[in-house]
Design a protein around this motif. Structure first.
Motif, PDB file in Angstrom:
ATOM      1  N   LYS A  56      -9.202 -46.232  24.522  1.00 26.60           N
ATOM      2  CA  LYS A  56     -10.488 -46.141  23.823  1.00 26.60           C
ATOM      3  C   LYS A  56     -11.236 -47.476  23.930  1.00 26.60           C
ATOM      4  CE  LYS A  56     -13.518 -44.104  21.100  1.00 26.60           C
ATOM      5  NZ  LYS A  56     -13.397 -43.843  19.661  1.00 26.60           N
ATOM      6  N   TYR A  57     -10.519 -48.548  23.713  1.00 24.16           N
ATOM      7  CA  TYR A  57     -11.109 -49.900  23.777  1.00 24.16           C
ATOM      8  C   TYR A  57     -11.709 -50.156  25.162  1.00 24.16           C
ATOM      9  CZ  TYR A  57     -11.018 -55.089  23.371  1.00 24.16           C
ATOM     10  OH  TYR A  57     -11.323 -56.429  23.329  1.00 24.16           O
ATOM     11  N   SER A  58     -10.936 -49.778  26.172  1.00 23.08           N
ATOM     12  CA  SER A  58     -11.408 -49.989  27.533  1.00 23.08           C
ATOM     13  C   SER A  58     -12.649 -49.134  27.808  1.00 23.08           C
ATOM     14  CB  SER A  58     -10.274 -49.644  28.516  1.00 23.08           C
ATOM     15  OG  SER A  58     -10.747 -49.677  29.821  1.00 23.08           O
ATOM     16  N   PHE A 111     -12.956 -38.460  21.430  1.00 22.08           N
ATOM     17  CA  PHE A 111     -11.662 -39.061  21.748  1.00 22.08           C
ATOM     18  C   PHE A 111     -10.726 -39.047  20.545  1.00 22.08           C
ATOM     19  CE2 PHE A 111      -8.544 -42.347  22.146  1.00 22.08           C
ATOM     20  CZ  PHE A 111      -8.289 -42.481  23.508  1.00 22.08           C
ATOM     21  N   GLN A 112      -9.505 -38.585  20.758  1.00 19.73           N
ATOM     22  CA  GLN A 112      -8.483 -38.701  19.704  1.00 19.73           C
ATOM     23  C   GLN A 112      -7.246 -39.428  20.179  1.00 19.73           C
ATOM     24  OE1 GLN A 112      -7.749 -34.895  17.785  1.00 19.73           O
ATOM     25  NE2 GLN A 112      -9.936 -34.492  17.713  1.00 19.73           N
ATOM     26  N   LEU A 115     -14.810 -47.917  25.694  1.00 19.60           N
ATOM     27  CA  LEU A 115     -15.961 -48.375  24.899  1.00 19.60           C
ATOM     28  C   LEU A 115     -16.684 -49.537  25.590  1.00 19.60           C
ATOM     29  CD1 LEU A 115     -14.649 -48.425  21.190  1.00 19.60           C
ATOM     30  CD2 LEU A 115     -16.602 -47.115  22.023  1.00 19.60           C
ATOM     31  N   GLN A 116     -15.955 -50.258  26.428  1.00 16.09           N
ATOM     32  CA  GLN A 116     -16.543 -51.445  27.063  1.00 16.09           C
ATOM     33  C   GLN A 116     -17.178 -51.174  28.415  1.00 16.09           C
ATOM     34  OE1 GLN A 116     -14.193 -55.270  26.502  1.00 16.09           O
ATOM     35  NE2 GLN A 116     -12.692 -53.751  25.907  1.00 16.09           N
ATOM     36  N   ALA A 175      -8.118 -47.836  34.524  1.00 18.91           N
ATOM     37  CA  ALA A 175      -9.118 -48.560  33.728  1.00 18.91           C
ATOM     38  C   ALA A 175      -8.418 -49.480  32.713  1.00 18.91           C
ATOM     39  CB  ALA A 175     -10.049 -47.585  33.015  1.00 18.91           C
ATOM     40  N   ILE A 176      -7.356 -48.986  32.083  1.00 17.10           N
ATOM     41  CA  ILE A 176      -6.623 -49.819  31.114  1.00 17.10           C
ATOM     42  C   ILE A 176      -5.987 -51.021  31.816  1.00 17.10           C
ATOM     43  CG2 ILE A 176      -4.646 -49.904  29.531  1.00 17.10           C
ATOM     44  CD1 ILE A 176      -5.078 -46.944  28.955  1.00 17.10           C
ATOM     45  N   LEU A 177      -5.411 -50.779  32.980  1.00 14.96           N
ATOM     46  CA  LEU A 177      -4.637 -51.828  33.662  1.00 14.96           C
ATOM     47  C   LEU A 177      -5.485 -52.695  34.596  1.00 14.96           C
ATOM     48  CD1 LEU A 177      -1.401 -49.803  34.575  1.00 14.96           C
ATOM     49  CD2 LEU A 177      -1.820 -51.228  32.560  1.00 14.96           C
ATOM     50  N   SER A 206      -3.258 -45.040  23.552  1.00 21.06           N
ATOM     51  CA  SER A 206      -4.513 -44.396  23.131  1.00 21.06           C
ATOM     52  C   SER A 206      -5.580 -45.413  22.737  1.00 21.06           C
ATOM     53  CB  SER A 206      -4.251 -43.450  21.952  1.00 21.06           C
ATOM     54  OG  SER A 206      -3.432 -42.378  22.362  1.00 21.06           O
ATOM     55  N   LEU A 207      -5.198 -46.358  21.869  1.00 19.70           N
ATOM     56  CA  LEU A 207      -6.196 -47.318  21.391  1.00 19.70           C
ATOM     57  C   LEU A 207      -6.693 -48.214  22.531  1.00 19.70           C
ATOM     58  CD1 LEU A 207      -7.818 -48.522  19.095  1.00 19.70           C
ATOM     59  CD2 LEU A 207      -5.874 -49.978  18.532  1.00 19.70           C
ATOM     60  N   LEU A 208      -5.778 -48.604  23.425  1.00 19.17           N
ATOM     61  CA  LEU A 208      -6.192 -49.435  24.563  1.00 19.17           C
ATOM     62  C   LEU A 208      -7.152 -48.663  25.464  1.00 19.17           C
ATOM     63  CD1 LEU A 208      -2.809 -51.137  25.528  1.00 19.17           C
ATOM     64  CD2 LEU A 208      -4.714 -52.101  24.220  1.00 19.17           C
TER      65      LEU A 208
END
Lengths: 404, 404
Positions: free
Chosen positions: A260-262, A292-293, A264-265, A319-321, A256-258
């Motif tokens: 969101k981080y991705s 986002f939760q 946001l960028q 997007a994360i990977l 989840s956090l990854l």
């Protein structure tokens, strides 16, 4: 030497998988079973519940002779690209005689007929596909309607053979794509199918010997381990219980956090540079970011009629990977493990394979494997931080070798 | 109208901070106290233990009239750039008469003398600075030795005034940098200092009314709340207890996965593009990645004699927050909150300020504020996922307004 290939995820391995291997061996008279298996991420667009080396070990303990990794970009793609990636590995080995897949139907002929229609794309198919998509149908739904119409046109007396049920069954969808891919590659591999005996793919029932992987994942995540022993082969149970004890089952919400981080960028435009990330989804993702939760909650929030949940998961995962649209195919075939008595198979592959077979990543040219290495090292990192254990480096994980 | 500026972190706010405000007001006869405060990240290279609006509220409740945000790149920089960024904000306001800082010394004259030496960089200073760095000294240690020698040379009878203790005290180091920055800006702001009464900056003692922020953070993180009421002003206690209840204190280890994710995506060369990320550290970071367990463990692992822990933290944080070397200065001054009876101060600032004062981000041109917006929205995301609450968007957080 007769060699049969199976394409699988084993997320996690269960009785149905063991049954399929047994049937495939019988049906094709195979001396060896080669598995092409999703690595640390699967086609639902999520991390695999258990890391790939352990899943490979389970498969080898239950009848497989050799397990190869399906690269992450194929493992997390549409049924079509998943099938293309996996079939091309089996084909590149140069020793595989049969490709055996589980299906809800059990007879190979409709698969051959349908694959033929889809590959040829007759006009009536194309017209209806477009019309249905215009109406707001998702691609899978539109494809299904178009296919039924084209099938009825080609086989006028057998149109009832191609029920909606047939075309909606996930294993049937994949089966069709395997055959299309074999045709496109002009492969000599012969497709055949094992009839799945019970329980639907997505069923959450666990009251027979055969439960779906979905049902078993649910049991594991809810820590309801007591039913487990009836649903998975005896010799995989200890490994599963160890994972349960170490809190090491992985879900998309561990990312989840990854995610969101991705997000946001990125701008919506930048998101569309990732594999299978449609513009409309990118716009919704950026526009909904303040709601986002978690990974699963956000994926559900982004759902509309014209896109499936798994498709959304896959886009977000890409997007994360950092999986973009450029084709990255590893220059080698990655072995996750083998049975020691499959050495003659390995020798034959060494002679015939179009890509070298690699066991130890440390000795391999990793330029083309970068994407998979990043994805797996991230998987290990998330797992390690989650369970407060030391991270392992993908390059240092030994090949699984099972003594017979 | 007499206006006094204070540069602070309030991480968290405690009795010493309230005392400093009270003394600053007395010493300068200030009508208004303006605070320039680190936002969601602080100079130790970590997230602030509590988000900035709540820290601003605490300051306003305890004597501040207006709190402005120090942009993240300055807040997470070396003492020199931290000071430059903060002093330039006070200077740009156009209404500030005094800058008052807490110090371990209490008299302003040595600060003026030392700042003068550092700004002029006499030959003896430069030579020793180089020599000590060659020997493997960290920059702060080399700087300190060079300064002592140059001071002894300039003020031959008073060399004992400049003890190592003086130069090592963090508040003294910052004090020197504030004065250097004032001189460089040709600012009319007059510096003055309040003597810190007890307990060292890093002390973990909590047996008097004045404990260091380090000691108080430790109490909070260890959930030892019973000593707290003696160490922080009465009217901040409820807010602190709420944070404790919601598990919403933040540490660098809440950023462990994000750090690992960021490092996995970068080569050593790419890491050096971030602000204050030396090549030798980048090489060590990439080379030690397989031993990564958490942010704090990894930062400790990377420590060598020639670099401080806070410097390492800051470098790592810059990689997570995408803070690169290009100068990004917001085109406006961001207000976090004010007391309602400070309206005449706001009116005066409106007339004199070199940059517009902004309260509501939603109405502001955000092009130059992108870096801070990302950093804060990430902070909210980490906090929300950690405490299973809804994320807030930085743009929607209202200004803190305290009625008198």
């Amino acid at each position: 030497m007769t060699v049969t290939g199976i394409i699988a995820e084993y997320n996690p391995f269960h009785n149905g998988h063991a049954y399929q291997m047994e049937q495939a061996r019988k049906m094709t008279g195979a001396d060896y079973l080669v598995i092409v298996m999703s690595g640390d991420y699967v086609q639902r667009g999520t991390p695999a519940i258990i890391e790939k080396h352990l899943r490979a070990k389970m498969a080898l303990n239950c009848g497989a002779d050799l397990v190869l990794e399906l690269p992450v970009r194929y493992a997390t793609s549409s049924a079509r690209d998943f099938a293309k990636g996996a079939v091309s590995i089996l084909n590149d080995l140069g020793v595989v005689d049969y490709l055996c897949f589980g299906s809800e139907h059990g007879s190979i002929s409709p698969f051959l007929e349908i694959a033929d229609i889809v590959n040829k794309e007759p006009n009536c198919y194309k017209t209806i596909l477009k019309e249905e998509q215009k109406k707001g149908c998702s691609y899978p739904a539109a494809h299904q309607k178009a296919l039924q119409r084209a099938y009825a046109f080609t086989y006028p007396n057998r149109e009832s053979d191609l029920s909606t049920e047939f075309l909606c069954a996930p294993n049937n969808i994949l089966g069709i794509e395997y055959i299309r891919a074999l045709k496109e590659l002009n492969s000599s591999i012969i497709p055949c199918t094992v009839h799945r005996t019970s329980n639907n793919y997505h069923s959450i029932e666990t009251d027979s010997k055969y439960a779906s992987a979905t049902a078993i994942r649910r049991l594991l995540l809810e820590k309801k381990s007591k039913h487990l022993k009836d649903l998975v082969p005896h010799n995989t149970l200890t490994d599963l219980m160890d994972c349960l004890k170490n809190n090491s089952f992985m879900t998309e919400d561990d990312y989840s956090l990854l995610l969101k981080y991705s997000l946001l960028q990125h701008t919506a435009d930048q998101l569309t540079s990732y594999l299978d990330f449609p513009k409309s989804l990118a716009n919704r993702a950026v526009g909904s970011l303040s709601d986002f939760q978690s990974f699963s909650q956000f994926s559900a929030l982004l759902k509309t009629r014209d896109i499936t949940r798994t498709r959304i998961n896959r886009s977000l995962l890409h997007a994360i990977l950092n999986i973009d649209q450029r084709e990255h195919t590893p220059s080698f075939l990655r072995m996750l493990g083998f049975r020691r008595d499959a050495v003659p198979l390995l020798t034959a592959i060494k002679k015939s394979s179009r890509r070298p077979l690699v066991g130890k990543l440390a000795d391999s040219p990793l330029e083309t494997y970068y994407e998979d290495l990043f994805a797996s090292n991230l998987y290990h990192s998330v797992a390690a931080i989650k369970s407060c254990q030391a991270t392992c480096d993908e390059r240092s994980i030994p090949l699984v070798i099972i003594n017979s």
